[in-house]
Scaffold this active site. Structure first.
Site, PDB file in Angstrom:
ATOM      1  N   GLU A 272       0.845  -1.195   0.000  1.00  6.79           N
ATOM      2  CA  GLU A 272       0.000   0.000   0.000  1.00  6.79           C
ATOM      3  C   GLU A 272       0.882   1.248   0.000  1.00  6.79           C
ATOM      4  OE1 GLU A 272      -2.577  -0.909   3.318  1.00  6.79           O
ATOM      5  OE2 GLU A 272      -3.151  -2.806   2.408  1.00  6.79           O
ATOM      6  N   SER A 397      -4.304   1.527   2.284  1.00  4.18           N
ATOM      7  CA  SER A 397      -5.086   1.809   1.081  1.00  4.18           C
ATOM      8  C   SER A 397      -5.704   0.477   0.669  1.00  4.18           C
ATOM      9  CB  SER A 397      -4.213   2.365  -0.044  1.00  4.18           C
ATOM     10  OG  SER A 397      -3.350   1.384  -0.546  1.00  4.18           O
ATOM     11  N   GLU A 472      -8.158   4.225   5.134  1.00  4.86           N
ATOM     12  CA  GLU A 472      -7.854   3.644   3.816  1.00  4.86           C
ATOM     13  C   GLU A 472      -7.817   4.795   2.821  1.00  4.86           C
ATOM     14  OE1 GLU A 472      -7.340   0.393   3.275  1.00  4.86           O
ATOM     15  OE2 GLU A 472      -8.825  -0.820   4.334  1.00  4.86           O
TER      16      GLU A 472
HETATM   17  O1  0X9 Z   1      -7.690  -5.624   6.110  1.00  9.06           O
HETATM   18  C1  0X9 Z   1      -7.109  -4.683   6.647  1.00  9.06           C
HETATM   19  O2  0X9 Z   1      -6.256  -4.854   7.515  1.00  9.06           O
HETATM   20  C2  0X9 Z   1      -7.429  -3.267   6.207  1.00  9.06           C
HETATM   21  N1  0X9 Z   1      -7.737  -3.235   4.814  1.00  9.06           N
HETATM   22  S1  0X9 Z   1      -6.532  -3.403   3.731  1.00  9.06           S
HETATM   23  O3  0X9 Z   1      -7.093  -3.462   2.405  1.00  9.06           O
HETATM   24  N2  0X9 Z   1      -5.650  -2.108   3.792  1.00  9.06           N
HETATM   25  O4  0X9 Z   1      -5.751  -4.510   4.078  1.00  9.06           O
HETATM   26  C3  0X9 Z   1      -8.598  -2.778   7.018  1.00  9.06           C
HETATM   27  C4  0X9 Z   1      -8.258  -2.587   8.433  1.00  9.06           C
HETATM   28  C5  0X9 Z   1      -9.453  -2.446   9.259  1.00  9.06           C
HETATM   29  N3  0X9 Z   1      -9.144  -2.599  10.622  1.00  9.06           N
HETATM   30  C6  0X9 Z   1      -9.301  -3.739  11.300  1.00  9.06           C
HETATM   31  N4  0X9 Z   1      -9.629  -4.828  10.698  1.00  9.06           N
HETATM   32  N5  0X9 Z   1      -9.137  -3.725  12.579  1.00  9.06           N
HETATM   33 ZN    ZN Z   2      -3.808  -2.390   4.561  1.00 10.02          ZN
END
Ligand code: 0X9
Ligand code: ZN
Length: 517
Positions: A272, A397, A472
């Protein structure tokens, strides 16, 4: 008397203080060199040593029910696919190799559209060779004031050099802050930005003037007019209901020795790239804004900003040297050909409570135990030790979301939800005012789906960080992780506006701290 003088000095920020002007100059700067290597464990490599994604597609799947969501989650897990967006009811983006398209469509017959027809088409623009050739990575100096640094992505060494340059060039304002070392031994470090010199001066003046008399009424009036209406409740509590009740007030409590800190980082997920780019831009704006913008000066005098461009340094280096699509860290797992823990599933609050995987080959592998991954552990230790962190933002992102706790336990709502949401909504509005980019605001549970072991849950629930967010950044899927370089600067500009709103909101809302301006 000393207390009042400190209050006066720190509260009346409108009183002009001769700030050192930020230096508008070329900064000596040695950019890092990019390398490629054949030493890797990816399947789809050509002899450049850099992974290729020929004919891989990113499909946008329309998910209409919880059952469909579960079906998609299972298919992604079974076929070890790469989720590009978050699992949620609505649309979900998935990267699928050419050879896996039929199997995927058989398992997931719901409507889908092609977002990116051939991922490889977007990779070369950002691949190391292209950068070295076209983006002047060999130049001996960057002019940070004209923003050319934010017209291309930079490798880890170059971003680290940026940080070192800031520390070197602005020693009164910026200090180097190390969080620790990754599994592969890379140091994770960033900047602490705070108006030390000005505050040191205020303290010296204060020490000199310890016995000087202060007109209490004048002080009260000045502080009241600076703080405005919002101050009335705590002001009344502190001093009585009206300034006409002369001398019937209590003295303010002793100002805190240390200002509150705001900790931000990018690059928890390696690919990202807009995260580190945007976070470094925020650092630059705070540094160059000190002494040139009244608002920024005030914020930098108020808070300690701890800014770490790249948290998952091993993963980030890996995306530059081997595989643009790498997400996790690089720690070994029980399966030798599937290294890497997803750091954002490994934080120690509600770890392994849904939305993460026990399979080391999964992109959402939560690791063998909470805080087994070095990166979350080093941030958690830093926050615990520091004690004074009031806000934390973990920049990711893509999808354009400003997310609040919780993600690991959807039956819970933070007790500070109103303040957290209000600040987040204001940040998203300020962000939108810059280039019209819309960010949705809400809890991870509400706007995505349950996903445990994430950073913001731990910082809020265990780290005592009231204003904890996961953001994001751009875009909404047109380019996804392969965001064009032309979008780096606009992303920096708009995100900085959101960030300034947030800091300012906290400054105003939390002014009961004795130290706060
Ligand atoms: O999946 C994630 O970790 C994040 N999205 S990403 O596409 N950047 O990988 C979202 C994070 C949301 N936060 C938590 N899941 N606690
Ligand atoms: Zn991420």
């Amino acid at each position: 008397m000393r207390l009042l003088k400190i209050s006066l000095a720190l509260t009346l920020s409108v009183v002009c203080i001769a700030y050192p002007q930020a230096q508008q100059q070329q900064h000596a700067f040695v950019p890092g060199r990019t390398t490629t290597s054949n030493n890797n464990n990816n399947n789809n490599l050509e002899n450049t040593g850099y992974a290729r994604f020929d004919n891989e597609q990113v499909l946008r799947v329309q998910v209409s029910s919880m059952d469909e969501l579960k079906q998609l989650e299972k298919t992604v897990e079974d076929q070890t696919l790469d989720l590009w967006s978050n699992l949620r009811i609505g649309t979900v983006d998935v990267r699928i190799p050419a050879s896996g398209l039929d199997a995927f469509k058989a398992a997931i017959p719901f409507p889908s559209t092609v977002m990116i027809a051939n991922v490889q088409d977007l990779v070369p623009e950002q691949a190391p060779a292209f950068n070295a050739l076209n983006n002047n990575n060999n130049a001996q100096g960057w002019n940070f004031t004209n923003n050319t640094f934010w017209s291309s992505y930079h490798d880890l060494a170059t971003l680290n050099n940026f940080t070192e340059a800031m520390v070197e060039q602005f020693p009164d304002l910026v200090s180097r802050t190390s969080l620790g070392r990754t599994y592969e031994g890379r140091e994770v470090f960033g900047m602490t930005i705070h108006g030390y010199k000005r505050n040191a001066k205020a303290k010296r003046d204060d020490d000199d003037d310890d016995n000087e008399d202060v007109d209490f009424e004048e002080l009260i009036e000045e502080v009241r007019s600076e703080l405005g209406e919002e101050a009335r409740s705590w002001w009344s509590w502190l001093f009585g209901s009206s300034s006409s009740e002369k001398h019937s007030f209590k003295k303010p409590s002793k100002p805190k020795k240390h200002p509150k800190a705001i900790v931000i980082h990018g690059g928890q997920h390696a690919r990202e790239w807009i995260g580190p780019a945007t976070v470094s831009y925020i650092a630059k704006e705070l540094i160059l804004g000190y002494g040139t913008s009244k608002k920024i000066t005030e914020l930098v005098d108020t808070f300690e900003f701890v800014i770490v461009p790249v948290l998952n340094a091993d993963g980030y280096a890996y995306t530059w040297e081997h595989n643009r699509m790498w997400r996790k860290n690089r720690q070994p797992t029980a399966i030798p050909f599937c290294p890497g823990i997803d750091p954002n599933r490994n934080w120690g609050y509600m770890w392994n409570n849904g939305g993460s995987s026990g399979n080391p080959c999964s992109e959402a592998y939560h690791g063998p135990g909470p805080f087994a991954a070095k990166e979350p552990k080093m941030v958690a230790d830093f926050i615990t030790k520091k004690k004074n962190v009031v806000s934390y933002i973990d920049f990711h992102s893509y999808s354009q979301l400003w997310m609040t706790p919780f993600g690991g336990d959807c039956s819970k709502i933070p007790k500070d939800d109103e303040d957290i949401m209000e600040a987040g909504l204001g940040a998203a509005k300020s962000l939108r005012d810059v280039h019209g980019t819309k960010f949705a605001v809400g809890s991870v549970c509400n706007i995505i789906y349950q996903a445990s072991g994430g950073s913001l849950d731990w910082t809020y629930a265990e780290g005592g960080v009231k204003y904890s967010y996961a953001v994001e950044l751009r875009d909404t899927g047109l380019h996804g992780f392969l965001l064009p370089e032309e979008e780096i600067l606009p992303s920096g500009e708009e995100t900085f506006a959101g960030f300034v709103h947030l800091a300012n909101f906290i400054r105003k809302r939390e002014k009961q701290w004795g130290y706060m301006v």
